[in-house]
Write a protein that holds these residues in place. Sequence first.
Motif, PDB file in Angstrom:
ATOM      1  N   LYS A  59       4.254  13.505  -4.191  1.00  0.00           N
ATOM      2  CA  LYS A  59       5.381  12.883  -4.773  1.00  0.00           C
ATOM      3  C   LYS A  59       4.476  11.079  -4.428  1.00  0.00           C
ATOM      4  O   LYS A  59       3.790  10.163  -5.607  1.00  0.00           O
ATOM      5  CB  LYS A  59       6.287  12.341  -4.217  1.00  0.00           C
ATOM      6  N   GLN A  60       4.170  11.429  -3.236  1.00  0.00           N
ATOM      7  CA  GLN A  60       3.357  10.274  -2.542  1.00  0.00           C
ATOM      8  C   GLN A  60       1.861   9.595  -3.353  1.00  0.00           C
ATOM      9  O   GLN A  60       1.187   9.011  -3.606  1.00  0.00           O
ATOM     10  CB  GLN A  60       3.492   9.810  -1.142  1.00  0.00           C
ATOM     11  N   VAL A  61       1.126  10.638  -3.691  1.00  0.00           N
ATOM     12  CA  VAL A  61      -0.485  11.239  -4.156  1.00  0.00           C
ATOM     13  C   VAL A  61      -0.623  10.448  -5.402  1.00  0.00           C
ATOM     14  O   VAL A  61      -0.804   9.286  -6.408  1.00  0.00           O
ATOM     15  CB  VAL A  61      -0.416  12.807  -3.980  1.00  0.00           C
ATOM     16  N   ARG A  62       1.262  11.153  -5.965  1.00  0.00           N
ATOM     17  CA  ARG A  62       1.150  10.933  -7.738  1.00  0.00           C
ATOM     18  C   ARG A  62       1.298   9.145  -8.005  1.00  0.00           C
ATOM     19  O   ARG A  62       1.394   8.717  -8.819  1.00  0.00           O
ATOM     20  CB  ARG A  62       1.784  11.627  -8.259  1.00  0.00           C
ATOM     21  N   ALA A  63       1.834   8.746  -6.685  1.00  0.00           N
ATOM     22  CA  ALA A  63       2.557   7.075  -6.748  1.00  0.00           C
ATOM     23  C   ALA A  63       1.186   6.263  -6.600  1.00  0.00           C
ATOM     24  O   ALA A  63       1.277   5.508  -7.082  1.00  0.00           O
ATOM     25  CB  ALA A  63       2.859   7.194  -5.678  1.00  0.00           C
ATOM     26  N   PRO A  85     -10.480   4.636 -15.155  1.00  0.00           N
ATOM     27  CA  PRO A  85     -11.234   5.319 -14.735  1.00  0.00           C
ATOM     28  C   PRO A  85      -9.664   5.641 -13.372  1.00  0.00           C
ATOM     29  O   PRO A  85      -8.797   5.164 -13.484  1.00  0.00           O
ATOM     30  CB  PRO A  85     -12.108   4.295 -13.739  1.00  0.00           C
ATOM     31  N   PRO A  86     -10.157   6.278 -12.458  1.00  0.00           N
ATOM     32  CA  PRO A  86      -8.925   6.734 -11.520  1.00  0.00           C
ATOM     33  C   PRO A  86      -8.110   5.849 -10.744  1.00  0.00           C
ATOM     34  O   PRO A  86     -10.010   5.388 -10.096  1.00  0.00           O
ATOM     35  CB  PRO A  86      -9.143   7.705 -10.651  1.00  0.00           C
ATOM     36  N   ARG A  87      -7.614   5.134  -9.974  1.00  0.00           N
ATOM     37  CA  ARG A  87      -6.781   3.820  -9.024  1.00  0.00           C
ATOM     38  C   ARG A  87      -8.378   4.338  -7.842  1.00  0.00           C
ATOM     39  O   ARG A  87      -7.553   3.070  -6.951  1.00  0.00           O
ATOM     40  CB  ARG A  87      -5.538   4.091  -9.264  1.00  0.00           C
ATOM     41  N   THR A  88      -8.344   5.486  -7.221  1.00  0.00           N
ATOM     42  CA  THR A  88      -8.609   6.096  -5.981  1.00  0.00           C
ATOM     43  C   THR A  88      -9.624   6.707  -5.737  1.00  0.00           C
ATOM     44  O   THR A  88     -10.353   7.304  -7.163  1.00  0.00           O
ATOM     45  CB  THR A  88      -7.897   5.144  -5.269  1.00  0.00           C
ATOM     46  N   HIS A  89     -11.086   6.128  -5.549  1.00  0.00           N
ATOM     47  CA  HIS A  89     -12.221   7.662  -5.808  1.00  0.00           C
ATOM     48  C   HIS A  89     -11.680   9.048  -4.985  1.00  0.00           C
ATOM     49  O   HIS A  89     -10.173   9.382  -4.109  1.00  0.00           O
ATOM     50  CB  HIS A  89     -13.136   7.288  -3.698  1.00  0.00           C
ATOM     51  N   VAL A  90     -11.615   9.888  -5.523  1.00  0.00           N
ATOM     52  CA  VAL A  90     -10.922  11.234  -5.602  1.00  0.00           C
ATOM     53  C   VAL A  90     -12.078  12.521  -5.210  1.00  0.00           C
ATOM     54  O   VAL A  90     -13.009  12.493  -5.770  1.00  0.00           O
ATOM     55  CB  VAL A  90     -10.264  11.834  -6.676  1.00  0.00           C
TER      56      VAL A  90
END
Length: 450
Positions: A124-128, A284-289
């Motif tokens: 849940k925190q990751v998807r936030a 783009p994703p909100r962070t590097h993945v």
Amino acid sequence: MQTTDFLVIGAGVVGLTIARQILISEPRATVTVIDKEPGPGHHASGRNSGVLHSGIYYTADSLKAKFSRDGNTEWQSYCAERNLPVDRCGKLIVPRTAQEHQQLSLLEQRGADNGVEVQRLDEKQVRAIEPRINTCSNALFIPSTATIDPQQLVQSLQKDIEAAGGKILFNCPYKAPLKTSPASSSTPVRPWRQGWRHEASKDGFTASSTPGQMMTPGRFLEVPTSSSGFTAIQAGNEHISAGRIINCAGLYADRIAHDFGFGKSYAMLPFKGLYLYAAPSTTPPRTHVYPVPDLKTPFLGVHLTRTINGGVKLGPTATPAMWREHYSGLHRFRLGELLEIAGHEAYMLATNRNRSRIIGRQELKKRDPQHLINQAEGLLEGLDQMGFRQWGKPGIRAQLVERQSRELVMDFTVEGDGHSLHILNAVSPALTCALPFARYIVEDMLQLSS
């Protein structure tokens, strides 16, 4: 003949930060940087991904761990002071299997050992942070990871050096060392600080960090060497005499070191990296993945990287470059380099040294864009709809290898004497590490202090 107190070979980020630090520590010094290209950062530095790493992957006894942590903070401050762009997006490390999930605790502990903030998050925190993430239970978030523009960075360093009185000579390739008599040299012999003099010491030193062994600041691993006595070089049409020569030539650092009698037990094994870019319209994703890496290799796996201009790229590949500047086609082809590198590669494939057969098969498949996308499918939903079609500009990693064992050298490696210092292995993440590494070289090895 031109004269200078310090001559730096190579205008990549390592050479420029060392030159800059010399001028900070000893403003009276004359500093000259030479480079064969028309501007700074034409090779690894300017082709870098731009990611400022945290140091979470490395053991606490390695130089990479300390320099990554400190360099990340220092570069973000440097960019803020000079109004250079920084994307403080952080990084998620995402396990895709139960086995990878077990590795999170090791990475989490390394982060704690290295003084890096690491947050373990549930789904849940990751998807936030990024709603499209796929994860097997928990993931790690590293807030300090960021992105900068490497080309703007090296241009800013050039301005710093020139503003402090340093000189940079472009289109000025190193050709050969020259031996000059101290009596006839016009370079001043100055004891810059107690304990360091222009003249060579009788014993050289090799400063290197290997797994389980870390250099103590101010102390070197001493080995008997016969000093070359070279105090000058030919560069282009110039003859330059220097009090100290500092070799930061990246892909050719080993060759230059050999000219001075150092680094004979090492060779360069270059790897070519390519990223696949998404369509400009892609969100783009909100962070590097990143995936959970295989810590037995120097590569971090296929990952999604935010670019400084708001795009996203996927990669990299890590295939052998068959000569040192094998960017495309027959560009700067050199038969001798091809034969040398092919010999190293053939031996490693025959013996499966460094797991070469397995890694080689995996990396060759990545040249197919769809295979590269498939490698990252478990990280982010909707990759097939992001338009990953355009390959970016290739970069080449200057990876040092031990000649006898053919083992990849995994940490910074420096050799030298009182005349010359050779940065043989400025290994990834060298850009992140560059500021504290430069300070280490200047203050602990050259023994200059501001």
